[in-house]
Motif scaffolding. Structure first.
Motif, PDB file in Angstrom:
ATOM      1  N   THR A 297       0.845  -1.194   0.000  1.00 34.43           N
ATOM      2  CA  THR A 297       0.000   0.000   0.000  1.00 34.43           C
ATOM      3  C   THR A 297       0.883   1.248   0.000  1.00 34.43           C
ATOM      4  N   PHE A 298       1.946   1.198   0.778  1.00 34.04           N
ATOM      5  CA  PHE A 298       2.854   2.329   0.837  1.00 34.04           C
ATOM      6  C   PHE A 298       3.520   2.569  -0.519  1.00 34.04           C
ATOM      7  N   LEU A 299       3.970   1.482  -1.161  1.00 29.96           N
ATOM      8  CA  LEU A 299       4.609   1.608  -2.458  1.00 29.96           C
ATOM      9  C   LEU A 299       3.621   2.105  -3.513  1.00 29.96           C
ATOM     10  N   LEU A 300       2.364   1.616  -3.402  1.00 29.98           N
ATOM     11  CA  LEU A 300       1.336   2.048  -4.335  1.00 29.98           C
ATOM     12  C   LEU A 300       1.041   3.541  -4.148  1.00 29.98           C
ATOM     13  N   VAL A 301       0.909   3.949  -2.911  1.00 29.77           N
ATOM     14  CA  VAL A 301       0.647   5.370  -2.640  1.00 29.77           C
ATOM     15  C   VAL A 301       1.845   6.208  -3.103  1.00 29.77           C
ATOM     16  N   LEU A 302       3.058   5.671  -2.874  1.00 25.98           N
ATOM     17  CA  LEU A 302       4.257   6.371  -3.292  1.00 25.98           C
ATOM     18  C   LEU A 302       4.298   6.481  -4.816  1.00 25.98           C
TER      19      LEU A 302
ATOM     20  N   LEU B 197       1.693   6.393  -6.893  1.00 27.02           N
ATOM     21  CA  LEU B 197       0.631   7.306  -7.322  1.00 27.02           C
ATOM     22  C   LEU B 197       1.009   8.772  -7.043  1.00 27.02           C
ATOM     23  N   LEU B 198       1.582   9.007  -5.882  1.00 27.81           N
ATOM     24  CA  LEU B 198       1.999  10.377  -5.544  1.00 27.81           C
ATOM     25  C   LEU B 198       3.098  10.864  -6.490  1.00 27.81           C
ATOM     26  N   SER B 199       4.054   9.982  -6.788  1.00 26.07           N
ATOM     27  CA  SER B 199       5.135  10.406  -7.677  1.00 26.07           C
ATOM     28  C   SER B 199       4.613  10.615  -9.085  1.00 26.07           C
ATOM     29  N   LYS B 200       3.631   9.832  -9.490  1.00 25.63           N
ATOM     30  CA  LYS B 200       3.095   9.940 -10.831  1.00 25.63           C
ATOM     31  C   LYS B 200       2.208  11.167 -10.978  1.00 25.63           C
ATOM     32  N   PHE B 201       1.359  11.422  -9.988  1.00 29.84           N
ATOM     33  CA  PHE B 201       0.358  12.473 -10.138  1.00 29.84           C
ATOM     34  C   PHE B 201       0.599  13.703  -9.251  1.00 29.84           C
ATOM     35  N   ALA B 202       1.187  13.569  -8.114  1.00 26.06           N
ATOM     36  CA  ALA B 202       1.288  14.693  -7.185  1.00 26.06           C
ATOM     37  C   ALA B 202       2.678  15.324  -7.167  1.00 26.06           C
ATOM     38  N   TRP B 203       3.737  14.538  -7.236  1.00 22.24           N
ATOM     39  CA  TRP B 203       5.093  15.101  -7.125  1.00 22.24           C
ATOM     40  C   TRP B 203       5.425  16.035  -8.270  1.00 22.24           C
ATOM     41  N   LYS B 204       5.058  15.670  -9.468  1.00 22.81           N
ATOM     42  CA  LYS B 204       5.381  16.530 -10.607  1.00 22.81           C
ATOM     43  C   LYS B 204       4.705  17.898 -10.487  1.00 22.81           C
ATOM     44  N   PRO B 205       3.401  17.947 -10.232  1.00 23.65           N
ATOM     45  CA  PRO B 205       2.787  19.279 -10.086  1.00 23.65           C
ATOM     46  C   PRO B 205       3.332  20.044  -8.876  1.00 23.65           C
ATOM     47  N   ILE B 206       3.554  19.324  -7.774  1.00 26.23           N
ATOM     48  CA  ILE B 206       4.083  19.998  -6.584  1.00 26.23           C
ATOM     49  C   ILE B 206       5.477  20.522  -6.877  1.00 26.23           C
ATOM     50  N   MET B 207       6.319  19.695  -7.486  1.00 24.91           N
ATOM     51  CA  MET B 207       7.684  20.091  -7.792  1.00 24.91           C
ATOM     52  C   MET B 207       7.712  21.222  -8.829  1.00 24.91           C
TER      53      MET B 207
END
Length: 164
Positions: A17-22, A24-34
């Motif tokens: 679950t942690f890897l999946l959330v990680l 998903l976050l890297s795919k969808f959230a990290w790029k816009p945040i970064m």
């Protein structure tokens, strides 16, 4: 102690679950945040550069203002000197005019006094002549009361005139 230690299945599913959330976050959230962080960082750097440029421009404007103030002061000093020179010239001219005018007045008064003096002397001469004639007339009347004295005077005048 079973309560304190988690089971192997739970750790496995939590890791997945942690890897999946990680993922998903890297795919969808990290790029816009970064990208938004990078954009914000660039905006801040641009603002800092703009602030530095504004500071440089302010320093340049301040230097220009100081230069303009110095020029204005120099021009003001020049104008004050010219005004003082003009005032001095006007005062000097007024003094010269006053001196010339007073000389004219003194000369005019001197001429008036001289003409009045001449008139007074002429008047005194006329009065002296009139008085002399009156005195001579009175003396002659006293001396010529007698007929004999009158004849002697006439004879004497005739002799002096060389008519005879």
């Amino acid at each position: 102690m079973d309560l304190v230690t988690p089971g192997l299945g739970l750790i496995f599913w939590q890791a997945i679950t942690f890897l999946l959330v990680l993922f998903l976050l890297s795919k969808f959230a990290w790029k816009p945040i970064m990208s938004s962080l990078k954009e914000r960082e660039e905006t801040i750097e641009g603002a800092l550069r703009s602030a530095e440029q504004a500071k440089q421009e302010m320093m340049k404007l301040k230097a220009d203002n100081e230069k303009l103030l110095d020029e204005a002061r120099a021009e003001r000093d020049l104008m004050m000197r010219k005004a003082q020179q003009t005032a001095d010239a006007i005062v000097e001219e007024a003094k010269e005019k006053a001196s010339a005018e007073s000389s004219k007045i003194v000369e005019s008064a001197r001429l008036a006094i001289q003409s009045e003096r001449q008139a007074a002397l002429e008047d005194i001469r006329k009065q002296v002549a009139t008085l002399s004639i009156e005195i001579a007339e009175k003396l002659l009347r006293n001396q010529l009361k007698e007929e004999r004295a009158q004849r002697e005077l006439v004879n004497q005048l005739v002799k002096e005139s060389n008519l005879v």
